[in-house]
Scaffold this motif. Structure first.
Motif, PDB file in Angstrom:
ATOM      1  N   PHE A   6     -62.547  -1.573 -46.109  1.00 12.24           N
ATOM      2  CA  PHE A   6     -63.832  -2.064 -46.593  1.00 12.24           C
ATOM      3  C   PHE A   6     -64.284  -3.250 -45.754  1.00 12.24           C
ATOM      4  CE2 PHE A   6     -60.458  -4.070 -48.985  1.00 12.24           C
ATOM      5  CZ  PHE A   6     -60.806  -5.415 -49.008  1.00 12.24           C
ATOM      6  N   SER A   7     -65.566  -3.548 -45.856  1.00 12.81           N
ATOM      7  CA  SER A   7     -66.152  -4.700 -45.164  1.00 12.81           C
ATOM      8  C   SER A   7     -66.684  -5.672 -46.196  1.00 12.81           C
ATOM      9  CB  SER A   7     -67.300  -4.256 -44.258  1.00 12.81           C
ATOM     10  OG  SER A   7     -66.810  -3.410 -43.247  1.00 12.81           O
ATOM     11  N   LEU A   8     -66.643  -6.958 -45.850  1.00 10.81           N
ATOM     12  CA  LEU A   8     -67.179  -7.999 -46.723  1.00 10.81           C
ATOM     13  C   LEU A   8     -68.059  -8.942 -45.925  1.00 10.81           C
ATOM     14  CD1 LEU A   8     -64.141  -9.117 -48.922  1.00 10.81           C
ATOM     15  CD2 LEU A   8     -66.126  -7.794 -49.626  1.00 10.81           C
ATOM     16  N   ASN A   9     -69.066  -9.473 -46.603  1.00  9.01           N
ATOM     17  CA  ASN A   9     -69.927 -10.487 -46.021  1.00  9.01           C
ATOM     18  C   ASN A   9     -70.362 -11.402 -47.166  1.00  9.01           C
ATOM     19  OD1 ASN A   9     -71.643 -12.072 -44.575  1.00  9.01           O
ATOM     20  ND2 ASN A   9     -73.064 -10.431 -44.032  1.00  9.01           N
ATOM     21  N   ILE A  10     -69.511 -12.358 -47.503  1.00  5.97           N
ATOM     22  CA  ILE A  10     -69.762 -13.279 -48.604  1.00  5.97           C
ATOM     23  C   ILE A  10     -69.935 -14.682 -48.024  1.00  5.97           C
ATOM     24  CG2 ILE A  10     -68.865 -14.270 -50.745  1.00  5.97           C
ATOM     25  CD1 ILE A  10     -67.196 -11.715 -51.089  1.00  5.97           C
ATOM     26  N   PRO A  11     -71.116 -15.284 -48.168  1.00  2.27           N
ATOM     27  CA  PRO A  11     -71.322 -16.633 -47.643  1.00  2.27           C
ATOM     28  C   PRO A  11     -70.346 -17.638 -48.264  1.00  2.27           C
ATOM     29  CG  PRO A  11     -73.402 -15.638 -48.273  1.00  2.27           C
ATOM     30  CD  PRO A  11     -72.311 -14.743 -48.779  1.00  2.27           C
ATOM     31  N   TYR A  12     -70.058 -18.682 -47.524  1.00  5.32           N
ATOM     32  CA  TYR A  12     -69.081 -19.686 -47.949  1.00  5.32           C
ATOM     33  C   TYR A  12     -69.412 -20.265 -49.326  1.00  5.32           C
ATOM     34  CZ  TYR A  12     -66.038 -23.757 -47.809  1.00  5.32           C
ATOM     35  OH  TYR A  12     -65.088 -24.693 -48.100  1.00  5.32           O
ATOM     36  N   GLN A  13     -70.662 -20.615 -49.565  1.00  3.70           N
ATOM     37  CA  GLN A  13     -71.052 -21.214 -50.845  1.00  3.70           C
ATOM     38  C   GLN A  13     -70.824 -20.263 -52.011  1.00  3.70           C
ATOM     39  OE1 GLN A  13     -71.734 -24.341 -51.446  1.00  3.70           O
ATOM     40  NE2 GLN A  13     -71.571 -24.861 -49.282  1.00  3.70           N
ATOM     41  N   VAL A  14     -71.040 -18.988 -51.793  1.00  7.31           N
ATOM     42  CA  VAL A  14     -70.805 -17.995 -52.843  1.00  7.31           C
ATOM     43  C   VAL A  14     -69.311 -17.864 -53.111  1.00  7.31           C
ATOM     44  CG1 VAL A  14     -71.046 -15.566 -53.476  1.00  7.31           C
ATOM     45  CG2 VAL A  14     -72.926 -16.757 -52.354  1.00  7.31           C
ATOM     46  N   TYR A  15     -68.512 -17.847 -52.041  1.00  7.32           N
ATOM     47  CA  TYR A  15     -67.070 -17.736 -52.228  1.00  7.32           C
ATOM     48  C   TYR A  15     -66.512 -18.944 -52.961  1.00  7.32           C
ATOM     49  CZ  TYR A  15     -62.129 -17.062 -51.611  1.00  7.32           C
ATOM     50  OH  TYR A  15     -60.800 -16.903 -51.883  1.00  7.32           O
ATOM     51  N   LEU A  16     -67.121 -20.109 -52.782  1.00  4.09           N
ATOM     52  CA  LEU A  16     -66.646 -21.314 -53.469  1.00  4.09           C
ATOM     53  C   LEU A  16     -66.626 -21.147 -54.985  1.00  4.09           C
ATOM     54  CD1 LEU A  16     -68.063 -24.443 -51.605  1.00  4.09           C
ATOM     55  CD2 LEU A  16     -65.701 -23.657 -51.773  1.00  4.09           C
ATOM     56  N   THR A  17     -67.544 -20.370 -55.535  1.00  4.29           N
ATOM     57  CA  THR A  17     -67.530 -20.142 -56.985  1.00  4.29           C
ATOM     58  C   THR A  17     -66.256 -19.408 -57.389  1.00  4.29           C
ATOM     59  OG1 THR A  17     -68.776 -18.077 -56.845  1.00  4.29           O
ATOM     60  CG2 THR A  17     -70.048 -20.096 -57.155  1.00  4.29           C
ATOM     61  N   HIS A  18     -65.785 -18.511 -56.541  1.00  2.77           N
ATOM     62  CA  HIS A  18     -64.518 -17.817 -56.801  1.00  2.77           C
ATOM     63  C   HIS A  18     -63.357 -18.789 -56.659  1.00  2.77           C
ATOM     64  CE1 HIS A  18     -67.210 -14.492 -55.861  1.00  2.77           C
ATOM     65  NE2 HIS A  18     -66.417 -13.746 -56.597  1.00  2.77           N
ATOM     66  N   PHE A  46     -58.444 -15.745 -45.360  1.00  5.12           N
ATOM     67  CA  PHE A  46     -59.457 -15.190 -44.466  1.00  5.12           C
ATOM     68  C   PHE A  46     -60.796 -15.918 -44.535  1.00  5.12           C
ATOM     69  CE2 PHE A  46     -56.702 -11.752 -46.092  1.00  5.12           C
ATOM     70  CZ  PHE A  46     -55.975 -11.528 -44.930  1.00  5.12           C
ATOM     71  N   VAL A  47     -60.912 -16.943 -45.356  1.00  8.71           N
ATOM     72  CA  VAL A  47     -62.171 -17.671 -45.520  1.00  8.71           C
ATOM     73  C   VAL A  47     -62.336 -18.657 -44.372  1.00  8.71           C
ATOM     74  CG1 VAL A  47     -63.508 -19.208 -46.989  1.00  8.71           C
ATOM     75  CG2 VAL A  47     -62.108 -17.426 -48.018  1.00  8.71           C
ATOM     76  N   THR A  48     -63.515 -18.652 -43.757  1.00 11.24           N
ATOM     77  CA  THR A  48     -63.850 -19.588 -42.692  1.00 11.24           C
ATOM     78  C   THR A  48     -65.046 -20.425 -43.148  1.00 11.24           C
ATOM     79  OG1 THR A  48     -65.457 -18.154 -41.601  1.00 11.24           O
ATOM     80  CG2 THR A  48     -63.132 -17.869 -40.980  1.00 11.24           C
ATOM     81  N   GLN A  49     -65.543 -21.263 -42.264  1.00  9.05           N
ATOM     82  CA  GLN A  49     -66.725 -22.058 -42.575  1.00  9.05           C
ATOM     83  C   GLN A  49     -67.945 -21.180 -42.802  1.00  9.05           C
ATOM     84  OE1 GLN A  49     -66.867 -24.619 -39.181  1.00  9.05           O
ATOM     85  NE2 GLN A  49     -65.710 -26.233 -40.208  1.00  9.05           N
ATOM     86  N   LEU A  50     -67.928 -19.977 -42.274  1.00  7.92           N
ATOM     87  CA  LEU A  50     -69.033 -19.037 -42.470  1.00  7.92           C
ATOM     88  C   LEU A  50     -68.903 -18.257 -43.764  1.00  7.92           C
ATOM     89  CD1 LEU A  50     -69.321 -17.617 -38.854  1.00  7.92           C
ATOM     90  CD2 LEU A  50     -70.738 -19.382 -39.930  1.00  7.92           C
ATOM     91  N   GLY A  51     -67.726 -18.264 -44.336  1.00 12.01           N
ATOM     92  CA  GLY A  51     -67.481 -17.533 -45.567  1.00 12.01           C
ATOM     93  C   GLY A  51     -66.402 -16.487 -45.383  1.00 12.01           C
ATOM     94  N   LEU A  52     -66.574 -15.398 -46.060  1.00 12.82           N
ATOM     95  CA  LEU A  52     -65.611 -14.298 -46.029  1.00 12.82           C
ATOM     96  C   LEU A  52     -66.311 -13.101 -45.404  1.00 12.82           C
ATOM     97  CD1 LEU A  52     -62.814 -13.330 -46.853  1.00 12.82           C
ATOM     98  CD2 LEU A  52     -63.713 -12.891 -49.118  1.00 12.82           C
ATOM     99  N   LYS A  53     -66.050 -12.902 -44.123  1.00 14.78           N
ATOM    100  CA  LYS A  53     -66.741 -11.849 -43.386  1.00 14.78           C
ATOM    101  C   LYS A  53     -65.743 -11.065 -42.571  1.00 14.78           C
ATOM    102  CE  LYS A  53     -70.722 -14.823 -42.818  1.00 14.78           C
ATOM    103  NZ  LYS A  53     -71.998 -14.317 -43.177  1.00 14.78           N
TER     104      LYS A  53
END
Length: 72
Positions: A6-18, A46-53
């Motif tokens: 699978f592929s993911l594209n979750i911005p960093y700010q959105v992942y922060l809620t998780h 796998f989280v970077t400054q860009l998020g989870l991509k």
């Protein structure tokens, strides 16, 4: 072993809620159309400054138990 891609594209700010505990799981759609629910903590490496991509592979055993998650 079972493999799910699978592929993911979750911005960093959105992942922060998780990460902060507002949501404990991430639901992904595999390439085969299967919905999987995974603990958000499994994605922390796998989280970077860009998020989870990226493109991921989930490996489970014959009992559908988590073995590993890796970025491709």
């Amino acid at each position: 072993m079972n493999y799910y891609y699978f592929s993911l594209n979750i911005p960093y700010q959105v992942y922060l809620t998780h990460y902060n505990g507002a949501a404990n799981n991430i639901v992904v759609m595999t390439d085969n159309g299967l919905r999987l629910q995974l603990p958000a903590t499994r994605f922390r490496p796998f989280v970077t400054q860009l998020g989870l991509k990226g493109r991921f592979r989930l490996t489970t055993d014959q009992n559908s138990k988590f073995v590993k998650l890796e970025v491709l």
